[in-house]
Design an enzyme around this catalytic site. Structure first.
Site, PDB file in Angstrom:
ATOM      1  N   HIS A 187     -34.532  29.142 -22.008  1.00 21.60           N
ATOM      2  CA  HIS A 187     -33.670  27.964 -21.873  1.00 21.60           C
ATOM      3  C   HIS A 187     -34.458  26.659 -21.751  1.00 21.60           C
ATOM      4  O   HIS A 187     -34.059  25.735 -21.042  1.00 21.60           O
ATOM      5  CB  HIS A 187     -32.731  28.122 -20.671  1.00 21.60           C
ATOM      6  CG  HIS A 187     -31.457  27.339 -20.811  1.00 21.60           C
ATOM      7  ND1 HIS A 187     -30.565  27.132 -19.775  1.00 21.60           N
ATOM      8  CD2 HIS A 187     -30.927  26.687 -21.887  1.00 21.60           C
ATOM      9  CE1 HIS A 187     -29.559  26.410 -20.185  1.00 21.60           C
ATOM     10  NE2 HIS A 187     -29.745  26.129 -21.469  1.00 21.60           N
ATOM     11  N   CYS A 219     -29.879  24.499 -14.804  1.00 22.89           N
ATOM     12  CA  CYS A 219     -30.930  25.409 -15.259  1.00 22.89           C
ATOM     13  C   CYS A 219     -32.155  24.743 -15.888  1.00 22.89           C
ATOM     14  O   CYS A 219     -33.273  24.864 -15.373  1.00 22.89           O
ATOM     15  CB  CYS A 219     -30.339  26.390 -16.264  1.00 22.89           C
ATOM     16  SG  CYS A 219     -28.935  27.364 -15.664  1.00 22.89           S
TER      17      CYS A 219
END
Length: 494
Positions: free
Chosen positions: A133, A77
């Site tokens: 994130h 990610c």
């Protein structure tokens, strides 16, 4: 919940349909840009690649738009998201190893201008909805100080879809509307509502309140279909009742179906509000699917966290009624996450060279169904795991691509793939054009000795540009118990 959401959608459609669509239409000359990021979506987690999945809105986008068959992101990610927004390889920023974690003072480099910052300079209103994130312990790491006017969503990479609780019992849902301390607010009201619905609804709210004299850039970054495996019962046991291979695959189907329904709501709002005629939409996954959590990358090999095609080649669709006049078609040109920055800037009308990035502008090749300007790319160079992979033309060189390294969720009737070996040579070589599923390792074939040697030399040259993986401090002061039970920003400011 699903019924209520459908009723809400119908109400919106009736409300907007009764208004004058001509008045509602966007009046900006620049294209509006919507990025829809799926999280951990596998190659065959969509209906047009696996007909057992239920994603009619995504399938429609692929049918009408440019379905990109050779589009790549990074293997996990945070590196993928950083590459997309910076236009730089993660291994050149020290971000190549893994994802950002909650109690560490890690983020993208704060001295690099991001895509949304550049678009703000072109007059765009910019909004981030969903999973960030990319660092948050200092306010300068957060979305509203990295080029976004507003941020609605989660700072971390994982948490309950309903309670929004992540590690150390921390609540992680926010609505940040600016750069000042008073603009940072914990969105406690989100507790109990499925995040996919929240993100879709907030995006529609932004569209309804948008000043149509300005173009918009919205990143709708869904938490779905990342773990934990949670989905409304309706989507799991009604929409996906036919899935019997295992419970994880069934729930993954439900999560994808719920996300697809949200995308359908957003696209309906775009149509009704008059944005669709001057819109560019990109749908893309941040990496391949995690096969241990019910995702399928079939027929590609491997999983998220690996450098096999299944971990890095992703579903990617570009759609526009105005700016892609020759669609629909499949574009097989090579595209990497770092290329979206200059490509979207060109689509927005920016004609200058963007310095200091690794990405190439592929807007014209995509629009004209031509040859990609990218001829090679680095999948990753990881100095911690000593793994790397490089693509040059049709050839791919891998060292320690990683496990899982098999082919997973074989459809009924499909031919079986070979069992992966127990050990690998130092370098593996594949012809991706002829063998996209990476079944035949050519590194031991003397006919390919020169190609193997050339690829090794190229990889060595890239390794000279590597910035060592950055290490970060763990700061207990950031624990949610010190901040009213929520993850917040500001606890590691210098």
């Amino acid at each position: 919940m699903a019924t209520q959401h459908s009723q809400w959608r119908t109400g919106l459609a009736l409300l907007v349909t009764c208004s004058c669509l001509h008045v509602c239409r966007s009046v900006t000359s620049k294209p509006n840009i919507l990025i829809i990021f799926a999280d951990d979506l596998g190659w065959s987690d969509v209906g047009f690649n696996d007909n057992t999945m239920r994603t009619p809105n995504i399938d429609k986008m692929a049918k009408e738009g440019v379905n990109m068959s050779s589009s790549y992101m990074n293997h996990v990610c945070s590196p993928s998201r950083a590459a997309f927004l910076t236009g730089k390889y993660p291994f050149k920023m020290g971000l190549q190893h893994s994802v950002f974690t909650a109690l560490k003072n890690n983020s993208m480099p704060t001295d690099i201008k991001l895509l949304p910052e550049h678009l703000q300079e072109l007059g765009y209103a910019t909004h981030f909805v969903g999973k960030w994130h990319l660092g948050f312990c200092m306010k300068k790491m957060t979305p509203t100080q990295r080029g976004f006017d507003t941020f609605y969503g989660m700072y971390n990479g994982k948490g309950s879809f309903y309670t929004h609780i992540s590690k150390w019992d921390g609540y992680d849902f926010h609505y940040d509307t600016g750069k000042e301390a008073a603009d940072y607010k914990v969105e406690w009201a989100a507790n109990g509502t499925y995040s996919t619905n929240l993100f879709s609804d907030k995006t529609i709210d932004i569209l309804k309140n948008h000043n149509k004299t300005k173009p918009f850039f919205i990143m709708l970054s869904y938490q779905a279909v990342h773990g934990p495996l949670e989905a409304p019962d309706y989507y799991v046991n009604t929409t996906c009742a036919h899935i019997t291979v295992d419970s994880k695959r069934k729930t993954k189907c439900g999560m994808a179906a719920a996300m697809d329904a949200g995308i359908g709501n957003v696209t309906s709002a775009l149509d009704s509000l008059g944005f669709s005629d001057n819109l560019i939409t990109l749908f893309v996954s941040d990496n391949g699917g995690p096969t241990k959590e019910g995702s399928s990358n079939w027929p590609l090999r491997g999983s998220k966290i690996t450098l096999w095609e299944g971990g890095t080649r992703v579903v990617s669709i570009l759609h526009s009624k105005k700016y892609l006049p020759n669609q629909p078609y499949q574009w097989g040109g090579m595209m990497h996450s770092i290329d979206w920055y200059p490509t979207l800037m060109k689509a927005a009308g920016y004609n200058k060279t963007i310095t200091g990035i690794d990405g190439v502008d592929n807007w014209s090749p995509i629009v004209n169904n031509g040859t990609s300007k990218r001829t090679e790319f680095v999948y990753n160079i990881n100095d911690v795991k000593n793994t790397s992979a490089l693509r040059v033309g049709k050839y791919k060189l891998i060292t320690k691509a990683g496990k899982p390294d098999d082919w997973y969720y074989k459809p009924p009737g499909a031919a079986s793939k070979p069992s992966p070996p127990n050990t690998y040579p130092d370098f593996s070589l594949f012809d991706i054009d002829a063998d996209p599923c990476e079944e035949t390792n050519l590194s031991g074939n003397s006919s390919f000795a020169d190609i193997l040697a050339t690829m090794k030399t190229k990889l060595k040259a890239y390794e000279q540009e590597l910035v060592a993986t950055k290490t970060y401090d763990t700061i207990p002061a950031g624990k949610p118990k010190n901040h009213g039970g929520a993850w917040v920003s500001g606890w590691c400011d210098a």
